[in-house]
Design an enzyme around this catalytic site. Structure first.
Site, PDB file in Angstrom:
ATOM      1  N   LYS A 196       0.838  -1.207   0.000  1.00  0.00           N
ATOM      2  CA  LYS A 196       0.000   0.000   0.000  1.00  0.00           C
ATOM      3  C   LYS A 196       0.879   1.266   0.000  1.00  0.00           C
ATOM      4  O   LYS A 196       2.099   1.170   0.005  1.00  0.00           O
ATOM      5  CB  LYS A 196      -0.962  -0.050   1.187  1.00  0.00           C
TER       6      LYS A 196
HETATM    7  C1  PLP Z   1      -5.236  -4.447   1.465  1.00  0.00           C
HETATM    8  C2  PLP Z   1      -6.738  -4.376   1.503  1.00  0.00           C
HETATM    9  C3  PLP Z   1      -7.494  -4.650   2.648  1.00  0.00           C
HETATM   10  C4  PLP Z   1      -6.914  -5.289   3.869  1.00  0.00           C
HETATM   11  O1  PLP Z   1      -5.844  -4.688   4.393  1.00  0.00           O
HETATM   12  P1  PLP Z   1      -4.820  -5.522   5.298  1.00  0.00           P
HETATM   13  O2  PLP Z   1      -3.999  -4.442   5.896  1.00  0.00           O
HETATM   14  O3  PLP Z   1      -4.053  -6.417   4.374  1.00  0.00           O
HETATM   15  O4  PLP Z   1      -5.606  -6.291   6.297  1.00  0.00           O
HETATM   16  C5  PLP Z   1      -8.851  -4.434   2.621  1.00  0.00           C
HETATM   17  N1  PLP Z   1      -9.466  -3.997   1.517  1.00  0.00           N
HETATM   18  C6  PLP Z   1      -8.791  -3.749   0.385  1.00  0.00           C
HETATM   19  C7  PLP Z   1      -9.535  -3.258  -0.808  1.00  0.00           C
HETATM   20  C8  PLP Z   1      -7.412  -3.949   0.331  1.00  0.00           C
HETATM   21  O5  PLP Z   1      -6.735  -3.757  -0.809  1.00  0.00           O
END
Ligand code: PLP
Length: 396
Positions: A196
């Site tokens: 991210k």
């Molecule tokens: C990455 C992601 C999540 C979850 O995040 P984590 O930190 O991996 O638990 C939820 N929704 C979307 C759309 C994502 O891309």
């Protein structure tokens, strides 16, 4: 006749596999973590509060609650919004499973709505069709970093007395009509997973302007207890009361030190993501055999991922074959996402295939190209060369 594909025994475009996403960590990040490790507070301390304050400031919001993952942020937001058994929550079909899973965690029922064929974000017209007397909330997802139609969704939520959640895991830094994401929904969630925009290893955040939602979220991440260990230490108070069934979803000071150091580089990361996306769009925009995600006027796309849509009717191969061919060329393509209700768990819950035809058709054509801030221009050019080579080979 182009060069022989690597998958057919020809030379690959590159030998070192380029991943679709990865973290960008520098010496300042390492130093920030080490400094916190040597300090008094490695959890529930000052770095957590500072990271929350900085993210809230950046988004122009009053409250930010750091939690242990983006998934925990979704669970916390669902709890804070009061969602539970008997409640239906409209979620997009094309998202990571966690978006819908979090609604199941609180006992609510995910109702899948289709996405727009151009931006691949939740289609407000399809959401409207899914509303019933049991609907309590809508969850938008800013797919790939493109903001969902938050004005239309907010309007729907207002008209029907619903809570609007925005899963902005893809979209830290995105803007909607000139404002950062976070203002439009009642509750917005972020993820700090390594792929991210900024990372804390694992981590997430709930942001909101609503003091009541913020209070419930703050308790929920700490067992449903009314004060944190740090607060009790500082106030000299020993009594605490558990008033909700919460979880331990705390994010540590060590992680928040990393998050703070990363956040200072967010604008640089965003600019680089934008430049890479622009290079891809210039090189691939006119290529027969592929289509790109539309970018609607009035948004700033945060480019978490770069989705490519194969025009299968112009290709003599399916997505699986093109995926394998690109991997053989050294391009670590991925696919985002399998429609959530196609997963075996959701199939067992009885969701029929065919429910959201736009998402299903998109899934069969989608590929994710590598995109992360430390990619060099020559890496981007390798990806373009490989896509052109493979798509030309299979063109018909
Ligand atoms: C990455 C992601 C999540 C979850 O995040 P984590 O930190 O991996 O638990 C939820 N929704 C979307 C759309 C994502 O891309």
């Amino acid at each position: 006749m182009g060069e022989r594909l690597a998958v057919h025994g020809g030379p690959p475009v590159r030998t070192a596999m380029l991943p679709y996403g990865r973290q960008t960590i520098d010496d300042a990040d390492v130093a920030a973590v080490v400094e916190t490790l040597r300090g008094d507070w490695i959890t529930t301390g000052p770095r957590v509060a500072e990271f929350e304050r900085r993210v809230a400031e950046r988004l122009g919001l009053r409250h930010a609650i750091a939690v242990s993952s983006g998934t925990a942020a979704l669970h916390t937001a669902a709890f804070a919004a009061g969602l539970g058994p008997g409640h239906e929550v409209v979620v997009p079909a094309l998202t990571f499973a966690a978006t819908a899973n979090a609604m199941l965690y609180v006992g609510a029922t995910p109702v899948f709505a289709d996405v727009r064929s151009d931006t691949l974000t939740l289609d407000p017209a399809r959401v409207r069709e899914k509303l019933t007397a049991r609907t309590r909330a809508i969850v938008a997802v800013d797919f790939a970093g493109h903001p969902a139609d938050l004005d239309e969704l907010r309007q729907l939520a207002q008209t029907h007395g619903l809570v609007l959640l925005d899963d902005a895991a893809h979209a830290l830094g995105a803007e909607y009509h000139g404002r950062p994401l976070g203002r439009q929904a009642h509750l917005t969630t972020l993820s700090f997973h390594p792929v991210k925009h900024v990372t804390t290893g694992e981590g997430g955040m709930v942001v909101t302007d609503d003091a009541g939602f913020a209070e419930r979220a703050t308790r929920f991440r700490n067992h449903g207890i009314t004060s944190s260990a740090g607060e009790r230490f500082r106030s000299g108070e020993w009594l605490y009361e558990m008033v909700d069934l919460g979880f331990n979803y705390r994010l540590t000071d060590v992680q928040c030190a990393l998050g703070l150091s990363q956040l200072a580089k967010l604008d640089r990361f965003l600019a680089r993501r934008e430049a890479i996306a622009a290079r891809y769009r210039a090189a691939l925009g006119g290529l027969p055999g592929v289509a790109l995600q539309a970018v609607t006027p009035g948004v700033r796309h945060a480019w978490h991922i770069f989705p490519l849509l194969l025009a299968l009717e112009r290709l003599a191969a399916d997505r699986r074959a093109i995926f394998a061919a690109l991997r053989a060329e050294g391009i670590g393509v991925s696919v985002h996402y399998v429609p959530v209700y196609w997963h075996p768990y959701y199939q067992r819950l009885g969701y029929p295939k065919g429910l959201c035809p736009v998402a299903e058709r998109a899934y069969e054509r989608l590929l994710t190209l590598p995109l992360f801030p430390s990619m060099e221009d020559r890496d981007v050019d390798d990806v373009v060369a490989a896509v052109v080579k493979v798509v030309d080979h299979f063109a018909r």
